[in-house]
Design a protein around this motif. Structure first.
Motif, PDB file in Angstrom:
ATOM      1  N   VAL A 293      -3.313 -12.230   5.000  1.00 13.88           N
ATOM      2  CA  VAL A 293      -4.611 -11.946   4.814  1.00 13.88           C
ATOM      3  C   VAL A 293      -5.091 -12.200   3.358  1.00 13.88           C
ATOM      4  O   VAL A 293      -5.955 -13.089   3.201  1.00 13.88           O
ATOM      5  N   ALA A 294      -4.185 -12.061   2.460  1.00 13.87           N
ATOM      6  CA  ALA A 294      -4.299 -12.294   1.020  1.00 13.87           C
ATOM      7  C   ALA A 294      -4.487 -13.702   0.727  1.00 13.87           C
ATOM      8  O   ALA A 294      -5.200 -14.149  -0.161  1.00 13.87           O
ATOM      9  N   GLN A 295      -3.798 -14.691   1.312  1.00 12.74           N
ATOM     10  CA  GLN A 295      -3.394 -15.972   1.127  1.00 12.74           C
ATOM     11  C   GLN A 295      -4.776 -16.792   1.824  1.00 12.74           C
ATOM     12  O   GLN A 295      -4.952 -17.895   1.374  1.00 12.74           O
ATOM     13  N   THR A 296      -5.235 -16.224   2.834  1.00 12.98           N
ATOM     14  CA  THR A 296      -6.002 -17.241   3.639  1.00 12.98           C
ATOM     15  C   THR A 296      -7.595 -16.578   4.181  1.00 12.98           C
ATOM     16  O   THR A 296      -8.418 -17.304   4.480  1.00 12.98           O
ATOM     17  N   LEU A 297      -7.679 -15.281   3.959  1.00 14.37           N
ATOM     18  CA  LEU A 297      -8.834 -14.700   4.304  1.00 14.37           C
ATOM     19  C   LEU A 297      -9.689 -14.022   3.318  1.00 14.37           C
ATOM     20  O   LEU A 297     -10.695 -13.569   3.525  1.00 14.37           O
ATOM     21  N   LEU A 298      -9.081 -13.918   2.029  1.00 16.58           N
ATOM     22  CA  LEU A 298      -9.754 -13.179   0.980  1.00 16.58           C
ATOM     23  C   LEU A 298      -9.976 -14.307  -0.269  1.00 16.58           C
ATOM     24  O   LEU A 298      -8.854 -14.924  -0.603  1.00 16.58           O
ATOM     25  N   GLU A 299     -10.908 -14.149  -1.094  1.00 13.62           N
ATOM     26  CA  GLU A 299     -10.895 -14.944  -2.180  1.00 13.62           C
ATOM     27  C   GLU A 299     -10.560 -14.365  -3.545  1.00 13.62           C
ATOM     28  O   GLU A 299     -10.831 -13.112  -3.695  1.00 13.62           O
ATOM     29  N   GLY A 300      -9.693 -14.903  -4.312  1.00 14.36           N
ATOM     30  CA  GLY A 300      -9.278 -14.424  -5.675  1.00 14.36           C
ATOM     31  C   GLY A 300      -8.344 -13.260  -5.537  1.00 14.36           C
ATOM     32  O   GLY A 300      -8.428 -12.328  -6.462  1.00 14.36           O
ATOM     33  N   VAL A 301      -7.409 -13.323  -4.592  1.00 20.63           N
ATOM     34  CA  VAL A 301      -6.380 -12.077  -4.451  1.00 20.63           C
ATOM     35  C   VAL A 301      -5.226 -12.798  -4.441  1.00 20.63           C
ATOM     36  O   VAL A 301      -4.903 -13.798  -4.048  1.00 20.63           O
ATOM     37  N   ASP A 302      -4.173 -12.102  -5.200  1.00 19.57           N
ATOM     38  CA  ASP A 302      -2.753 -12.724  -5.296  1.00 19.57           C
ATOM     39  C   ASP A 302      -2.378 -12.897  -4.254  1.00 19.57           C
ATOM     40  O   ASP A 302      -2.450 -11.939  -3.311  1.00 19.57           O
ATOM     41  N   GLY A 303      -1.130 -13.698  -3.899  1.00 22.86           N
ATOM     42  CA  GLY A 303      -0.525 -13.990  -2.758  1.00 22.86           C
ATOM     43  C   GLY A 303       0.513 -13.156  -2.609  1.00 22.86           C
ATOM     44  O   GLY A 303       0.922 -13.164  -1.197  1.00 22.86           O
ATOM     45  N   GLU A 304       0.815 -12.312  -3.414  1.00 25.03           N
ATOM     46  CA  GLU A 304       2.309 -11.466  -3.249  1.00 25.03           C
ATOM     47  C   GLU A 304       1.754 -10.110  -3.497  1.00 25.03           C
ATOM     48  O   GLU A 304       1.045  -9.812  -4.546  1.00 25.03           O
ATOM     49  N   PRO A 305       2.229  -9.027  -2.761  1.00 29.42           N
ATOM     50  CA  PRO A 305       2.022  -7.623  -3.449  1.00 29.42           C
ATOM     51  C   PRO A 305       2.536  -7.408  -4.319  1.00 29.42           C
ATOM     52  O   PRO A 305       3.517  -7.699  -4.845  1.00 29.42           O
ATOM     53  N   VAL A 306       1.796  -6.160  -5.212  1.00 31.10           N
ATOM     54  CA  VAL A 306       2.308  -5.614  -6.334  1.00 31.10           C
ATOM     55  C   VAL A 306       2.848  -4.128  -6.190  1.00 31.10           C
ATOM     56  O   VAL A 306       3.394  -3.538  -6.721  1.00 31.10           O
ATOM     57  N   ARG A 307       2.356  -3.850  -4.709  1.00 28.34           N
ATOM     58  CA  ARG A 307       2.816  -2.296  -4.634  1.00 28.34           C
ATOM     59  C   ARG A 307       2.657  -2.186  -3.271  1.00 28.34           C
ATOM     60  O   ARG A 307       2.031  -2.541  -2.415  1.00 28.34           O
ATOM     61  N   SER A 308       3.462  -1.186  -2.382  1.00 29.75           N
ATOM     62  CA  SER A 308       3.645  -0.876  -1.198  1.00 29.75           C
ATOM     63  C   SER A 308       4.055   0.457  -0.803  1.00 29.75           C
ATOM     64  O   SER A 308       4.784   1.063  -1.603  1.00 29.75           O
ATOM     65  N   GLY A 309       3.935   0.887   0.332  1.00 31.35           N
ATOM     66  CA  GLY A 309       4.421   2.386   0.699  1.00 31.35           C
ATOM     67  C   GLY A 309       4.472   2.317   2.072  1.00 31.35           C
ATOM     68  O   GLY A 309       3.697   1.732   2.962  1.00 31.35           O
ATOM     69  N   VAL A 310       5.547   3.508   2.774  1.00 29.57           N
ATOM     70  CA  VAL A 310       5.530   3.720   3.868  1.00 29.57           C
ATOM     71  C   VAL A 310       5.015   5.022   4.397  1.00 29.57           C
ATOM     72  O   VAL A 310       5.212   5.967   3.681  1.00 29.57           O
ATOM     73  N   TYR A 311       4.130   5.086   5.407  1.00 32.59           N
ATOM     74  CA  TYR A 311       3.541   6.446   5.893  1.00 32.59           C
ATOM     75  C   TYR A 311       3.680   6.591   7.281  1.00 32.59           C
ATOM     76  O   TYR A 311       3.903   5.515   7.885  1.00 32.59           O
ATOM     77  N   LEU A 312       3.272   7.685   7.715  1.00 32.62           N
ATOM     78  CA  LEU A 312       3.799   8.116   9.026  1.00 32.62           C
ATOM     79  C   LEU A 312       2.501   8.761   9.853  1.00 32.62           C
ATOM     80  O   LEU A 312       1.622   9.292   9.225  1.00 32.62           O
ATOM     81  N   ASP A 313       2.155   8.481  10.822  1.00 35.77           N
ATOM     82  CA  ASP A 313       1.337   9.111  11.637  1.00 35.77           C
ATOM     83  C   ASP A 313       2.013   9.367  13.363  1.00 35.77           C
ATOM     84  O   ASP A 313       2.875   8.729  13.703  1.00 35.77           O
ATOM     85  N   GLY A 314       1.076  10.288  13.980  1.00 32.09           N
ATOM     86  CA  GLY A 314       1.753  10.654  15.190  1.00 32.09           C
ATOM     87  C   GLY A 314       0.686  10.106  16.157  1.00 32.09           C
ATOM     88  O   GLY A 314      -0.541   9.902  16.277  1.00 32.09           O
ATOM     89  N   PHE A 315       1.513   9.389  17.350  1.00 38.20           N
ATOM     90  CA  PHE A 315       0.604   8.691  18.480  1.00 38.20           C
ATOM     91  C   PHE A 315       0.881   9.452  19.671  1.00 38.20           C
ATOM     92  O   PHE A 315       1.901  10.307  20.006  1.00 38.20           O
ATOM     93  N   THR A 316       0.005   9.278  20.717  1.00 36.86           N
ATOM     94  CA  THR A 316       0.083   9.561  22.270  1.00 36.86           C
ATOM     95  C   THR A 316       0.498   8.510  22.844  1.00 36.86           C
ATOM     96  O   THR A 316       0.037   7.483  22.678  1.00 36.86           O
TER      97      THR A 316
END
Length: 379
Positions: A293-316
């Motif tokens: 997404v960063a490399q092909t669909l948005l302008e002026g965005v760095d190609g590599e992430p600088v921060r990330s995290g794991v989150y949880l949610d409940g599904f049915t």
């Protein structure tokens, strides 16, 4: 109305709003959460969420969303920090895409304030999005960015001001339904309540001592990317967005920290996990979609992430939540299984939970979000 002694188990997205609404109605309410409140390890983490009224997931959500819009405004008015940014929500799709055409038709049918943009208007107004020709868009004018941790904080503070009590860092080990109440075992002690509300997200109903519907915990990865020109990605110029191409589906969020934007991928339906032991390490493959997404669909965005995290949610099993009494006890209310799209409607869910406690709820909620629907029984 007779005031009751009520436990709220899980004080996150839904639990904080239930705590607020129940306390506001005069009940003696106690919240229990295994972490501090707010925290960043479950469904209300990751710093930003989308609010939208144009809703392709089903018309049954529109009343909840319209009620929530009023309640978000009310909660914000009494809060000490800003968490609701009414900046619009932009949907972008390829020409003639069924999902976007259906969303536009739904917006018209339900009188949602909106604009429809062709690719020329889209390019002129929102040049941050890299277009390939033939795209069109819907701008939901009542869409907004929400800061979830701050919103949870505001709801808990409002609940505390109305008399609610909160136990943080206190894991509930067992919930035991009784004919005349509910017992909560937490922190080595047993607490007695008239009723309990279970809003444990990814943890579902596993601590209830009775056969319960299945809730599936899924692992979600959020990723932040640096931007070259922060001015064009500020909330005033970059609405929250949902974009789908033939290959990529993502959600985008404006710059809130002075130098990054957040990109979220679609739900990974292969990520059924045990929430108590989930791997929170983010691998390079975890961020593959967001990097594209960063490399092909948005302008002026760095190609590599600088921060990330794991989150949880409940599904049915059918990706729709339960807002109903537990099948084995009318002393326990479940509000769970929001399947990755619950935070925006959380205040109205708080009202629905309080209505179930006070009056047994209404037919609309019990019909659309029933614990007895076939998809859940089949699970």
């Amino acid at each position: 109305m007779l005031a009751k002694k009520i436990a709220v188990v899980g004080v996150g997205a839904m639990g904080s709003m239930a705590l607020w609404q129940l306390a506001k109605r005069g009940h003696t309410v106690t919240g229990f959460d295994r972490m501090g409140v707010p925290h960043d390890t479950s469904a209300h983490g990751a710093e930003s969420r989308i609010f939208r009224l144009a809703y392709r997931e089903g018309a049954q959500y529109i009343p909840l969303l319209k009620r929530s819009l009023v309640l978000w405004t009310e909660l914000q008015a009494g809060a000490d920090r800003k968490f609701h940014y009414p900046i619009g929500c932009l949907y972008i799709g390829e020409e003639g895409a069924d999902w976007l055409t259906g969303t536009i038709e739904g917006a018209r049918e339900h009188d949602v304030r909106h604009e429809v943009l062709d690719d020329q208007l889209l390019r002129a107004r929102f040049p941050q999005h890299r277009l390939h020709g033939g795209e069109f868009a819907l701008l939901d004018l009542d869409g907004a960015l929400l800061r979830p941790e701050l919103a949870v904080r505001a709801a808990v503070r409002a609940a505390s001001a109305a008399g609610a009590t909160l136990h943080q860092g206190c894991e509930v080990e067992r919930i035991i339904p009784k004919t005349d109440g509910v017992e909560i075992v937490a922190g080595g002690a047993t607490h007695r309540f008239d009723a309990a509300v279970v809003t444990c997200g990814a943890w579902g109903a596993r601590m209830i001592d009775a056969p319960s519907p299945q809730f599936i915990a899924r692992r979600l990865v959020g990723t932040w990317f640096g931007v070259e020109d922060t001015s064009i990605y500020l909330p005033s110029r970059f609405p929250v967005c949902i974009r789908r191409t033939s290959e990529i589906d993502y959600s985008g969020f404006p710059c809130m920290d002075g130098w990054t934007i957040k990109i979220m991928p679609p739900v990974n339906y292969l990520s059924d996990v045990d929430p108590s032991v989930v791997d929170r390490t983010v691998s390079y493959s975890d961020t593959a979609i967001m990097r594209r997404v960063a490399q092909t669909l948005l302008e002026g965005v760095d190609g590599e992430p600088v921060r990330s995290g794991v989150y949880l949610d409940g599904f049915t099993a059918d990706d729709h939540p339960v807002i109903d009494f537990h099948p084995q006890s009318d002393r326990i209310v479940l509000a769970a299984g929001f399947s990755g799209h619950g935070f925006k409607m959380a205040p109205a869910v708080g009202v629905a939970v309080a209505d179930l406690i006070d009056t047994g709820g209404d037919n609309y909620i019990r019909h659309h979000f029933s614990v007895h629907r076939p998809a859940l029984r089949a699970a």
